[in-house]
Design a protein around this motif. Structure first.
Motif, PDB file in Angstrom:
ATOM      1  N   THR A 230      43.447  61.774  24.108  1.00 27.21           N
ATOM      2  CA  THR A 230      44.459  60.682  24.914  1.00 27.21           C
ATOM      3  C   THR A 230      43.615  60.090  25.780  1.00 27.21           C
ATOM      4  OG1 THR A 230      46.965  60.111  25.550  1.00 27.21           O
ATOM      5  CG2 THR A 230      45.881  62.189  25.668  1.00 27.21           C
ATOM      6  N   VAL A 231      44.059  59.008  26.453  1.00 22.58           N
ATOM      7  CA  VAL A 231      43.571  58.308  28.085  1.00 22.58           C
ATOM      8  C   VAL A 231      44.430  59.048  29.087  1.00 22.58           C
ATOM      9  CG1 VAL A 231      43.240  56.677  29.930  1.00 22.58           C
ATOM     10  CG2 VAL A 231      42.724  55.983  27.059  1.00 22.58           C
ATOM     11  N   GLU A 232      44.054  60.435  30.053  1.00 24.87           N
ATOM     12  CA  GLU A 232      44.409  60.945  31.334  1.00 24.87           C
ATOM     13  C   GLU A 232      44.286  59.806  32.148  1.00 24.87           C
ATOM     14  OE1 GLU A 232      43.745  65.021  32.991  1.00 24.87           O
ATOM     15  OE2 GLU A 232      42.269  64.072  31.838  1.00 24.87           O
ATOM     16  N   LYS A 233      43.426  59.116  32.647  1.00 27.80           N
ATOM     17  CA  LYS A 233      43.133  58.270  33.540  1.00 27.80           C
ATOM     18  C   LYS A 233      41.503  57.469  33.628  1.00 27.80           C
ATOM     19  CE  LYS A 233      43.276  61.670  37.812  1.00 27.80           C
ATOM     20  NZ  LYS A 233      42.290  62.264  38.125  1.00 27.80           N
ATOM     21  N   ILE A 234      41.999  55.841  34.428  1.00 23.90           N
ATOM     22  CA  ILE A 234      41.369  55.051  34.380  1.00 23.90           C
ATOM     23  C   ILE A 234      40.763  54.575  35.134  1.00 23.90           C
ATOM     24  CG2 ILE A 234      41.490  52.286  33.425  1.00 23.90           C
ATOM     25  CD1 ILE A 234      43.652  53.201  31.682  1.00 23.90           C
ATOM     26  N   GLY A 235      39.250  54.294  35.330  1.00 23.36           N
ATOM     27  CA  GLY A 235      38.853  53.122  36.687  1.00 23.36           C
ATOM     28  C   GLY A 235      38.182  52.760  36.251  1.00 23.36           C
ATOM     29  N   TYR A 236      38.234  51.753  37.632  1.00 24.60           N
ATOM     30  CA  TYR A 236      37.375  50.366  37.578  1.00 24.60           C
ATOM     31  C   TYR A 236      36.353  50.285  38.901  1.00 24.60           C
ATOM     32  CZ  TYR A 236      41.442  48.187  35.106  1.00 24.60           C
ATOM     33  OH  TYR A 236      41.923  48.392  34.077  1.00 24.60           O
ATOM     34  N   GLY A 237      35.008  50.181  38.041  1.00 24.23           N
ATOM     35  CA  GLY A 237      33.285  50.356  39.624  1.00 24.23           C
ATOM     36  C   GLY A 237      33.473  48.462  39.142  1.00 24.23           C
ATOM     37  N   PHE A 238      33.432  47.879  39.770  1.00 29.88           N
ATOM     38  CA  PHE A 238      33.170  46.282  39.745  1.00 29.88           C
ATOM     39  C   PHE A 238      31.864  46.188  41.065  1.00 29.88           C
ATOM     40  CE2 PHE A 238      37.748  45.985  41.950  1.00 29.88           C
ATOM     41  CZ  PHE A 238      38.545  45.590  40.586  1.00 29.88           C
ATOM     42  N   GLY A 239      30.905  45.201  39.990  1.00 27.79           N
ATOM     43  CA  GLY A 239      30.037  44.330  40.096  1.00 27.79           C
ATOM     44  C   GLY A 239      29.539  43.684  41.247  1.00 27.79           C
ATOM     45  N   LYS A 240      28.188  43.673  42.022  1.00 25.76           N
ATOM     46  CA  LYS A 240      28.138  42.560  43.208  1.00 25.76           C
ATOM     47  C   LYS A 240      28.404  41.249  42.545  1.00 25.76           C
ATOM     48  CE  LYS A 240      28.350  46.423  45.700  1.00 25.76           C
ATOM     49  NZ  LYS A 240      28.477  47.292  44.237  1.00 25.76           N
ATOM     50  N   ARG A 241      27.912  40.769  41.643  1.00 28.01           N
ATOM     51  CA  ARG A 241      27.637  39.097  41.218  1.00 28.01           C
ATOM     52  C   ARG A 241      28.422  38.563  40.893  1.00 28.01           C
ATOM     53  NH1 ARG A 241      22.352  38.541  39.563  1.00 28.01           N
ATOM     54  NH2 ARG A 241      20.736  39.985  38.928  1.00 28.01           N
ATOM     55  N   GLU A 242      29.139  37.762  41.089  1.00 25.78           N
ATOM     56  CA  GLU A 242      29.004  36.506  41.159  1.00 25.78           C
ATOM     57  C   GLU A 242      28.861  35.516  39.951  1.00 25.78           C
ATOM     58  OE1 GLU A 242      32.563  36.371  42.245  1.00 25.78           O
ATOM     59  OE2 GLU A 242      32.136  37.661  43.827  1.00 25.78           O
ATOM     60  N   THR A 243      30.333  36.664  38.717  1.00 26.62           N
ATOM     61  CA  THR A 243      29.385  35.894  37.041  1.00 26.62           C
ATOM     62  C   THR A 243      30.591  35.068  36.565  1.00 26.62           C
ATOM     63  OG1 THR A 243      31.276  37.747  36.230  1.00 26.62           O
ATOM     64  CG2 THR A 243      29.149  38.165  37.179  1.00 26.62           C
ATOM     65  N   GLY A 244      31.488  34.548  37.137  1.00 25.54           N
ATOM     66  CA  GLY A 244      33.280  33.673  36.845  1.00 25.54           C
ATOM     67  C   GLY A 244      33.815  34.153  36.093  1.00 25.54           C
ATOM     68  N   GLY A 245      33.907  35.992  36.071  1.00 27.33           N
ATOM     69  CA  GLY A 245      34.727  36.031  35.182  1.00 27.33           C
ATOM     70  C   GLY A 245      34.658  37.821  35.702  1.00 27.33           C
ATOM     71  N   PHE A 246      35.448  38.747  35.738  1.00 29.35           N
ATOM     72  CA  PHE A 246      36.240  39.864  36.372  1.00 29.35           C
ATOM     73  C   PHE A 246      34.906  41.167  35.655  1.00 29.35           C
ATOM     74  CE2 PHE A 246      38.210  44.270  35.647  1.00 29.35           C
ATOM     75  CZ  PHE A 246      38.860  43.700  36.794  1.00 29.35           C
ATOM     76  N   ASN A 247      33.846  40.928  36.605  1.00 29.35           N
ATOM     77  CA  ASN A 247      32.565  41.959  36.699  1.00 29.35           C
ATOM     78  C   ASN A 247      32.952  43.080  36.856  1.00 29.35           C
ATOM     79  OD1 ASN A 247      30.372  42.792  36.708  1.00 29.35           O
ATOM     80  ND2 ASN A 247      29.458  41.383  38.584  1.00 29.35           N
ATOM     81  N   ALA A 248      33.439  43.962  36.409  1.00 30.63           N
ATOM     82  CA  ALA A 248      33.834  44.972  36.249  1.00 30.63           C
ATOM     83  C   ALA A 248      33.665  46.273  35.133  1.00 30.63           C
ATOM     84  CB  ALA A 248      35.263  45.777  36.518  1.00 30.63           C
ATOM     85  N   LEU A 249      33.010  47.698  35.431  1.00 31.81           N
ATOM     86  CA  LEU A 249      32.916  48.477  34.623  1.00 31.81           C
ATOM     87  C   LEU A 249      34.036  49.509  34.627  1.00 31.81           C
ATOM     88  CD1 LEU A 249      31.721  50.296  32.141  1.00 31.81           C
ATOM     89  CD2 LEU A 249      30.693  51.238  34.395  1.00 31.81           C
ATOM     90  N   ARG A 250      34.974  48.806  33.578  1.00 36.31           N
ATOM     91  CA  ARG A 250      36.218  50.390  33.291  1.00 36.31           C
ATOM     92  C   ARG A 250      35.880  50.942  32.322  1.00 36.31           C
ATOM     93  NH1 ARG A 250      41.546  46.917  30.839  1.00 36.31           N
ATOM     94  NH2 ARG A 250      39.897  46.815  29.156  1.00 36.31           N
ATOM     95  N   VAL A 251      36.562  52.470  32.801  1.00 34.43           N
ATOM     96  CA  VAL A 251      35.812  53.170  32.539  1.00 34.43           C
ATOM     97  C   VAL A 251      37.327  54.729  32.055  1.00 34.43           C
ATOM     98  CG1 VAL A 251      33.786  54.311  33.433  1.00 34.43           C
ATOM     99  CG2 VAL A 251      36.136  55.205  34.809  1.00 34.43           C
ATOM    100  N   LEU A 252      37.667  55.699  30.725  1.00 35.49           N
ATOM    101  CA  LEU A 252      38.355  56.426  30.457  1.00 35.49           C
ATOM    102  C   LEU A 252      38.172  57.372  30.368  1.00 35.49           C
ATOM    103  CD1 LEU A 252      38.677  53.086  29.043  1.00 35.49           C
ATOM    104  CD2 LEU A 252      40.461  53.739  27.945  1.00 35.49           C
TER     105      LEU A 252
END
Length: 258
Positions: A230-252
């Motif tokens: 089961t998911v306990e926590k969620i985190g987002y780490g943003f990238g530096k590149r402008e990709t035109g999209g949502f540039n992040a790594l999501r970790v659970l």
């Protein structure tokens, strides 16, 4: 102990990975104290909570006091003074001489060696000939070691990942124009079963050699989120590149169901 799930819908880099783990709630002061055990200086760490697409996440960066950040290896035929470059052996010695836990030293050294092996094959040189800019190497040491310090602070003992997503097309680097995935990332797929899909709408790299080296070192399986966790926590780490999209790594951060 915990299981970590990587939702790599926009690729992975070292700073995205650390940012995502910090976003899970790691004490930043404790993280800095652990990283100081590398016993090197000349950098500052930035940990900033920011908003993108109405989603809060963390942007992590290593700021060098002098010089530029890591731009990869230096070709052997380019003339450099000895104090301007570091060989793989120099980097491994810095890690080995540190006061870090042995497991962190081993994992960080394995990632550096994996990247250097890939670069050596791509550029047709011996691994001993691979050079990194002195300042750039420091940036990468902090980045790569920081990944394993963060995993240790979270008590993660298993990492699972989704299929990795990369961009497409070409990027311009110091050595010329390279296809995406970049050659070092593609070379690291040799001997592995790391799944990568390309997003034709993104015209830049999303998976860096550091990110690929980390994935190859820590991920034990590529799958959906296991049903018994089961998911306990969620985190987002943003990238530096402008990709035109949502540039992040999501970790659970996952735990076993009661």
């Amino acid at each position: 102990m915990h299981t970590l799930y990587l939702d790599a819908f926009s690729g992975i880099s070292g700073d995205m990975f650390i940012g995502a783990l910090l976003d899970l709630g790691i004490d930043f002061e404790e993280f800095k104290r652990e990283l100081a055990k590398i016993n090197v200086s000349g950098y500052d760490l930035e940990n900033e909570k920011i908003l993108k697409s109405s989603i809060f996440g963390t942007s992590f960066d290593v700021h060098m006091h002098h010089g530029e950040k890591d731009h990869g290896f230096v070709e052997n035929h380019v003339h450099h003074h000895n104090h301007d470059v570091r060989h793989l052996a120099d980097i491994l010695k810095i890690i080995d001489d540190s006061d870090l836990k042995d497991a962190i030293k081993e994992q960080a050294s394995d990632v550096f060696t994996e990247i250097a092996k890939a670069e050596a094959v791509v550029h047709h040189v011996e691994i001993s000939e691979i050079h990194f800019h002195e300042v750039g190497a420091l940036d990468s040491i902090v980045d790569i070691v920081g990944c394993f310090v963060a995993l240790d602070l979270l008590n993660v003992d298993k990492v699972i990942s989704s299929t990795l997503t990369d961009g497409s097309g070409f990027i311009d680097v110091a050595h010329g124009r390279m296809p995406v995935p970049v050659p070092a990332v593609m070379q690291m797929r040799v001997g592995s079963q790391i799944p990568i899909k390309q997003d034709a709408s993104i015209h830049t790299e999303l998976i860096t050699p550091t990110g690929m080296g980390i994935v190859k070192n820590i991920v034990s399986e590529f799958s959906e989120i296991p049903s018994e966790l089961t998911v306990e926590k969620i985190g987002y780490g943003f990238g530096k590149r402008e990709t035109g999209g949502f540039n992040a790594l999501r970790v659970l951060l996952l735990e076993k169901k009661n």
